[in-house]
Design a protein around this motif. Structure first.
Motif, short mmCIF file in Angstrom:
data_model
loop_
_atom_site.label_atom_id
_atom_site.label_comp_id
_atom_site.label_asym_id
_atom_site.label_seq_id
_atom_site.Cartn_x
_atom_site.Cartn_y
_atom_site.Cartn_z
N ALA A 107 -11.62 3.75 8.86
CA ALA A 107 -12.07 2.42 8.49
C ALA A 107 -13.58 2.38 8.26
N ASP A 108 -14.33 3.04 9.14
CA ASP A 108 -15.79 3.06 8.98
C ASP A 108 -16.21 3.89 7.78
N ALA A 109 -15.48 4.97 7.51
CA ALA A 109 -15.79 5.80 6.33
C ALA A 109 -15.61 5.00 5.04
N MET A 110 -14.59 4.14 5.02
CA MET A 110 -14.38 3.30 3.83
C MET A 110 -15.55 2.35 3.63
N GLU A 111 -16.05 1.77 4.73
CA GLU A 111 -17.19 0.86 4.62
C GLU A 111 -18.46 1.59 4.18
N MET A 112 -18.60 2.86 4.56
CA MET A 112 -19.78 3.63 4.17
C MET A 112 -19.65 4.17 2.74
N MET A 113 -18.46 4.64 2.39
CA MET A 113 -18.26 5.21 1.05
C MET A 113 -18.41 4.15 -0.02
N ILE A 114 -18.11 2.92 0.32
CA ILE A 114 -18.18 1.85 -0.67
C ILE A 114 -19.62 1.63 -1.16
N LEU A 115 -20.60 2.07 -0.35
CA LEU A 115 -21.99 1.87 -0.73
C LEU A 115 -22.34 2.62 -2.02
N SER A 116 -21.82 3.84 -2.15
CA SER A 116 -22.13 4.62 -3.34
C SER A 116 -21.39 4.11 -4.57
N ILE A 117 -20.28 3.37 -4.35
CA ILE A 117 -19.49 2.82 -5.45
C ILE A 117 -19.99 1.43 -5.83
N LEU A 118 -20.45 0.67 -4.84
CA LEU A 118 -20.86 -0.71 -5.05
C LEU A 118 -22.16 -0.80 -5.86
N SER A 119 -23.07 0.12 -5.60
CA SER A 119 -24.40 0.04 -6.21
C SER A 119 -24.38 0.00 -7.73
N PRO A 120 -23.68 0.90 -8.43
CA PRO A 120 -23.67 0.83 -9.91
C PRO A 120 -23.05 -0.47 -10.43
N ALA A 121 -22.03 -1.01 -9.73
CA ALA A 121 -21.38 -2.24 -10.19
C ALA A 121 -22.33 -3.44 -10.07
N PHE A 234 -9.70 7.87 0.42
CA PHE A 234 -8.90 6.68 0.17
C PHE A 234 -9.73 5.60 -0.50
N GLU A 235 -11.00 5.47 -0.11
CA GLU A 235 -11.87 4.47 -0.71
C GLU A 235 -12.13 4.77 -2.19
N VAL A 236 -12.32 6.04 -2.51
CA VAL A 236 -12.52 6.43 -3.92
C VAL A 236 -11.27 6.11 -4.73
N LEU A 237 -10.10 6.43 -4.19
CA LEU A 237 -8.85 6.14 -4.90
C LEU A 237 -8.62 4.64 -5.04
N ALA A 239 -10.98 2.39 -5.19
CA ALA A 239 -11.93 1.94 -6.21
C ALA A 239 -11.45 2.30 -7.61
N LEU A 240 -10.81 3.44 -7.74
CA LEU A 240 -10.31 3.90 -9.03
C LEU A 240 -9.33 2.90 -9.64
N PHE A 241 -8.53 2.25 -8.79
CA PHE A 241 -7.53 1.30 -9.28
C PHE A 241 -8.01 -0.16 -9.24
N VAL A 242 -8.87 -0.49 -8.25
CA VAL A 242 -9.28 -1.88 -8.07
C VAL A 242 -10.47 -2.25 -8.97
N MET A 243 -11.46 -1.39 -9.05
CA MET A 243 -12.69 -1.73 -9.76
C MET A 243 -12.48 -2.08 -11.23
N PRO A 244 -11.70 -1.32 -11.99
CA PRO A 244 -11.55 -1.68 -13.42
C PRO A 244 -10.80 -2.98 -13.67
N THR A 245 -10.00 -3.42 -12.70
CA THR A 245 -9.16 -4.60 -12.92
C THR A 245 -9.60 -5.82 -12.11
N LEU A 246 -9.78 -5.65 -10.80
CA LEU A 246 -10.09 -6.79 -9.92
C LEU A 246 -11.58 -6.93 -9.62
#
Length: 540
Positions: A107-121, A234-237, A239-246
């Motif tokens: 759960a904590d890894a998901m919250e941390m990994m999201i930082l590298s994905i959130l920034s470009p968006a 799991f967070e990358v996967l 993001a792969l499905f959620v980011m382009p749509t939701l």
């Protein structure tokens, strides 16, 4: 027929019963216990009047009776929590606890990994510059740094379980409502509270380590990092499905839900027996150990539960910062702070740098901002593509083989040498990124670098709880975690600001810091391989 002197508790009970009767009924005779070793009766009273001789038939040799008498005069056997945990062994209880602690890491890894994905968006949606992008990551680490030592104090004074329930709920709550942030400043405020909650997550390692037998402790703690890698993947996967749509708001909300599940599961988890012993609650510590033994289908050691200092209770206040920098632990503490700062700076640096390098295609096109054409409007801002997400996933998967390698070598080389070796290997492959090469080779260098720095990080998580005693273990781990957050705060500025001016400068900084951390690892005064975890602070 051999007549012997009746010894021990049975003799005392019989004699006391007759004395009680004699005090109430003066006509009853006294009881003398006699021996015929000399071949004749010898009265034990001063005279023979009113005396009843009792002959005891002995079916055993005299030498056996002497041994019994010696055993009755000895103190009852004792055992420590460490000895109890070792005898109970690794079983069903530890498997359940491994899954629970591992789920917290996921759960904590998901919250941390999201930082590298959130920034470009966010850069594209709110038209952020490099400094504002870095702040989105930095505020989370600021919250972690501010709260780490506080969570350590709470854990040492009020219990590991209480601390985990609080910090996981705070992380879930603020992670969920940050999805509705209307602008950058609200998002920074709410994500800072997410960081405050995550700052307490390392205490799950403290609780987990205190229930592990010494032989399995290092491997189990290293392998919990597998759950961190699973959470990142799991967070990358997701993001792969959620980011382009939701979009990113749904990603934030969905990423917070596992922490709610963990909080509910924590209701099953017992408090640490070591914490109960350090706080003088011996009965409750025994009950916890008895519960584990029953669940594992094993037995408790015979005797009385005591601290590792024997019957003496450790009355020194728990969770004091002054103990960390006192003469016993000063050198260890300062070196660990360097190691943890370097570890976090290097780990989060390579995670954040990966998205920047993948976005540019290779290291040849990130040398200066002039090489990156400015978008005319936010709609033209480049988002991460499907190919970028897959490459990010591959570099994240690198943590798995490196962790299994760490689990093998940590008991062969010891904790200090394992950390030093993995820092050096990380540094070598980071420096190789300075070579202007293809995207595939660059991804391979990032793969190896990320794998070994995650192994070094997990080895630090093994070493730190082992080197500090129970009375200051959480504050020690909490302060190390706080120093790690300083490194994590600096990492975004190197990866997202310095990197845009000079890729070689940013890479060289990461490699040099890792080499300094390798030197600090070798200078640690204590090797904890094969060493029992202590309850009191008389360890050095």
């Amino acid at each position: 027929m051999e007549k012997l002197f009746l010894v021990g508790k049975e003799a005392q009970k019989i004699r006391q019963a007759h004395l009680d009767d004699h005090s109430n009924h003066s006509h009853l005779p006294n009881v003398s216990f006699i021996s015929s070793n000399s071949g004749r009766y010898q009265d034990l009273d001063e005279d023979n009047r009113g005396t009843l001789r009792v002959d005891v038939v002995n079916p055993y040799p005299a030498s056996s009776l002497e041994r019994v008498e010696g055993d009755l005069n000895q103190a009852p056997p004792t055992f420590t929590v460490d000895q109890a945990v070792d005898q109970i062994g690794f079983g069903k209880f530890q498997l359940k606890l491994s899954c629970l602690a591992g789920f917290a890491w996921m759960a904590d890894a998901m919250e941390m990994m999201i930082l590298s994905i959130l920034s470009p968006a966010l850069k594209c949606e709110w038209d952020l510059n490099g400094w504002q992008q870095a702040l989105v990551t930095t505020v989370v680490f600021c919250g972690m740094m501010m709260s780490s030592a506080i969570w350590g104090k709470i854990s040492d004074r009020h219990g590991r379980r209480v601390e985990l329930l609080l910090c996981s709920f705070i992380t879930f709550y603020y992670g969920l409502i940050s999805a509705g942030a209307p602008n950058l400043w609200w998002l920074l405020f709410l994500r800072c509270f997410v960081g405050i909650g995550i700052g307490g997550s390392p205490q799950s390692v403290t609780l987990y380590s205190e229930f592990l037998p010494s032989k399995q402790r290092a491997k189990c703690l290293v392998l919990t990092e597998v759950f961190w890698a699973l959470g990142s993947c799991f967070e990358v996967l997701l993001a792969l499905f959620v980011m382009p749509t939701l979009g990113w708001r749904w990603l934030l909300g969905l990423s917070s839900l596992p922490l709610l599940v963990f909080d509910i599961a924590c209701l099953w988890m017992p408090e640490s027996a070591r914490f109960f012993m350090a706080s003088g609650q011996t009965r409750r510590a025994y009950d916890v150990l008895e519960r584990i033994a029953k669940e594992n289908g094993t037995t408790m050691p015979p005797g009385e539960l005591v601290s590792d200092a024997g019957q003496r209770k450790d009355t020194t206040p728990r969770g004091r910062f002054a103990d960390l920098v006192g003469p016993d632990f000063r050198r260890t503490t300062f070196l660990l702070w360097i190691i943890w700062l370097g570890n976090a700076f290097s780990y989060y640096g390579v995670v954040l740098m990966t998205t920047e390098l993948l976005g540019a295609g290779d290291t040849c096109h990130v040398g200066s901002q002039s090489n990156i054409p400015a978008a005319e409007c936010s709609l033209e801002c480049r988002m991460l593509t499907t190919a970028d997400y897959w490459d990010l996933l591959w570099t994240t998967i690198a943590e798995f083989p490196a962790l299994f390698l760490t689990a093998v070598i940590i008991d062969l080389l010891g904790r200090k040498r394992t950390m030093a070796l993995e820092f050096v290997v990380y540094s070598v492959f980071v420096f190789l990124l300075c070579i202007c090469t293809s995207r595939v080779i660059m991804t391979m260098f990032l793969f190896v670098a990320r794998g070994f720095i995650s192994g070094a990080f997990q080895t630090a998580y093994v070493y730190t709880p082992e080197v500090y005693p129970t009375s200051m273990r959480s504050i020690g781990l909490g302060m190390c975690s706080a120093m790690a957050r300083i490194g994590a705060i600096l990492a975004p500025f190197n990866s997202q600001v310095v990197l845009n001016y000079s890729v070689y400068a940013a890479i060289s900084i990461y490699g040099t810091v890792a080499l300094l951390a390798a030197g600090a690892s070798m200078l640690l005064p204590i090797e904890t391989k094969g060493r029992e975890m202590k309850d009191t602070r008389t360890v050095q």
